[in-house]
Design a protein around this motif. Structure first.
Motif, short mmCIF file in Angstrom:
data_model
loop_
_atom_site.label_atom_id
_atom_site.label_comp_id
_atom_site.label_asym_id
_atom_site.label_seq_id
_atom_site.Cartn_x
_atom_site.Cartn_y
_atom_site.Cartn_z
N PHE A 1 2.22 1.79 5.20
CA PHE A 1 2.16 0.33 5.21
C PHE A 1 2.03 -0.20 3.79
O PHE A 1 1.25 0.34 3.00
N GLU A 2 2.80 -1.25 3.47
CA GLU A 2 2.63 -1.89 2.18
C GLU A 2 1.23 -2.48 2.09
O GLU A 2 0.79 -3.17 3.02
N GLY B 1 -5.88 7.10 3.24
CA GLY B 1 -6.15 6.51 1.94
C GLY B 1 -4.99 5.75 1.34
O GLY B 1 -3.96 5.53 1.98
N GLU B 2 -5.18 5.34 0.09
CA GLU B 2 -4.14 4.63 -0.66
C GLU B 2 -3.23 5.64 -1.35
O GLU B 2 -3.69 6.65 -1.87
N TRP B 3 -1.94 5.33 -1.37
CA TRP B 3 -0.96 6.20 -2.00
C TRP B 3 -0.07 5.37 -2.91
O TRP B 3 0.08 4.16 -2.73
N ASN B 4 0.53 6.04 -3.88
CA ASN B 4 1.56 5.42 -4.70
C ASN B 4 2.91 5.82 -4.16
O ASN B 4 3.21 7.01 -4.05
N TYR B 5 3.71 4.84 -3.81
CA TYR B 5 5.05 5.11 -3.30
C TYR B 5 6.04 4.29 -4.11
O TYR B 5 6.05 3.06 -4.01
N ASN B 6 6.81 4.96 -4.95
CA ASN B 6 7.74 4.26 -5.86
C ASN B 6 7.00 3.19 -6.67
O ASN B 6 7.47 2.05 -6.77
N SER B 7 5.84 3.57 -7.19
CA SER B 7 5.00 2.69 -8.03
C SER B 7 4.40 1.52 -7.26
O SER B 7 3.92 0.56 -7.87
N ASN B 8 4.38 1.59 -5.94
CA ASN B 8 3.77 0.55 -5.13
C ASN B 8 2.57 1.13 -4.37
O ASN B 8 2.59 2.28 -3.95
N LYS B 9 1.53 0.32 -4.22
CA LYS B 9 0.35 0.74 -3.48
C LYS B 9 0.62 0.63 -1.98
O LYS B 9 1.05 -0.42 -1.49
#
Length: 248
Positions: free
Chosen positions: A171-172, A145-153
């Motif tokens: 992956f960005e 799924g989609e995750w938040n990593y340092n406020s980035n999707k």
């Protein structure tokens, strides 16, 4: 009637579970295949030798440098050398059809290697990484799924590899590029212990190379130590003696 209704409900539940599983596999495939399409390994020229030179340092001692030199010629000729302070520490070389050699650092000589053992070692030094031709190499991709990593999707993919630890690949979402690998301590249902285990591997920069995009700066952490790797790429004229003798 109750039995029929129960069967129908069970059937619907099975179809939903199968659909969700299929969607997870399809989504993971889309993310990974998009990444591979961006890198475009297929555009690497096959009329020249691809030469990759890498410097490997630790964050605590940037002056102590390990040099990794690799040569690749389509379809399967390859050579890898690791040098430290002008001394060869590790080596692999193959002409792709019967000649498989490795360097013995203790005896300072080259020795014959079994093809299976050689290929298993050489895969770790393939510039294309473990996701290249993932479906042919028996990798299982599971969409997380989609995750938040340092406020980035970002997209997270669980990759199960029969020859490596299980890993989370991040992956960005916007660019589609791989930027982080988190290595677990399991391989399938087994808990593994090995000296080759690392905590994470990060890809900091990519660079254009012809019609391809290749990693130029990466790092990884193993225990308290962080290692930084810089790569450069170039083409060399074809010279098959590089792969057909021990010394270049």
């Amino acid at each position: 009637m109750k039995k029929l209704l129960l069967c129908l409900l069970l059937g619907v539940g099975c179809h939903i579970a199968i659909a969700q599983q299929t969607a997870a596999i399809d989504s993971a495939t889309m993310v990974v295949d998009r990444f591979l399409k961006i890198l475009n390994y297929e555009a690497i020229r096959n009329d020249s030798i691809l030469y990759v030179e890498s410097t490997i340092t630790t964050r605590n001692d940037s002056g102590d440098t390990l040099w990794m030199r690799r040569w690749f010629l389509w379809p399967n000729l390859n050579r890898t050398e690791l040098w430290h302070e002008g001394v060869l520490k590790f080596g692999l070389v193959s002409n792709g059809h019967g000649r498989y050699r490795r360097f013995d650092p203790d005896k300072r000589i080259w020795k014959d290697a079994q093809e299976f053992s050689y290929v298993d070692q050489a895969m770790a030094y393939d510039y294309r990484g473990p996701l290249y031709r993932w479906n042919m190499n028996g990798l299982e991709l599971i969409y997380q799924g989609e995750w938040n990593y340092n406020s980035n999707k970002v997209y997270r993919i669980l990759v199960k590899d029969p020859s490596r630890y299980d890993r989370y690949y991040m992956f960005e979402k916007e660019s589609g590029l791989l930027f982080l690998i988190k290595e677990l301590e399991t391989q399938g249902d087994d808990v593994m212990t090995s000296d080759i285990h690392v905590d994470w591997r990060a890809y900091h920069e990519y660079m254009p190379f012809g019609r391809s995009i290749l990693p130029s700066v990466e790092s990884y952490q193993k225990g308290p130590s962080i290692t930084i790797i810089h790569h450069s790429y170039s083409y060399l004229p074809v010279d098959t003696t590089i792969f057909n003798r021990d010394k270049r």
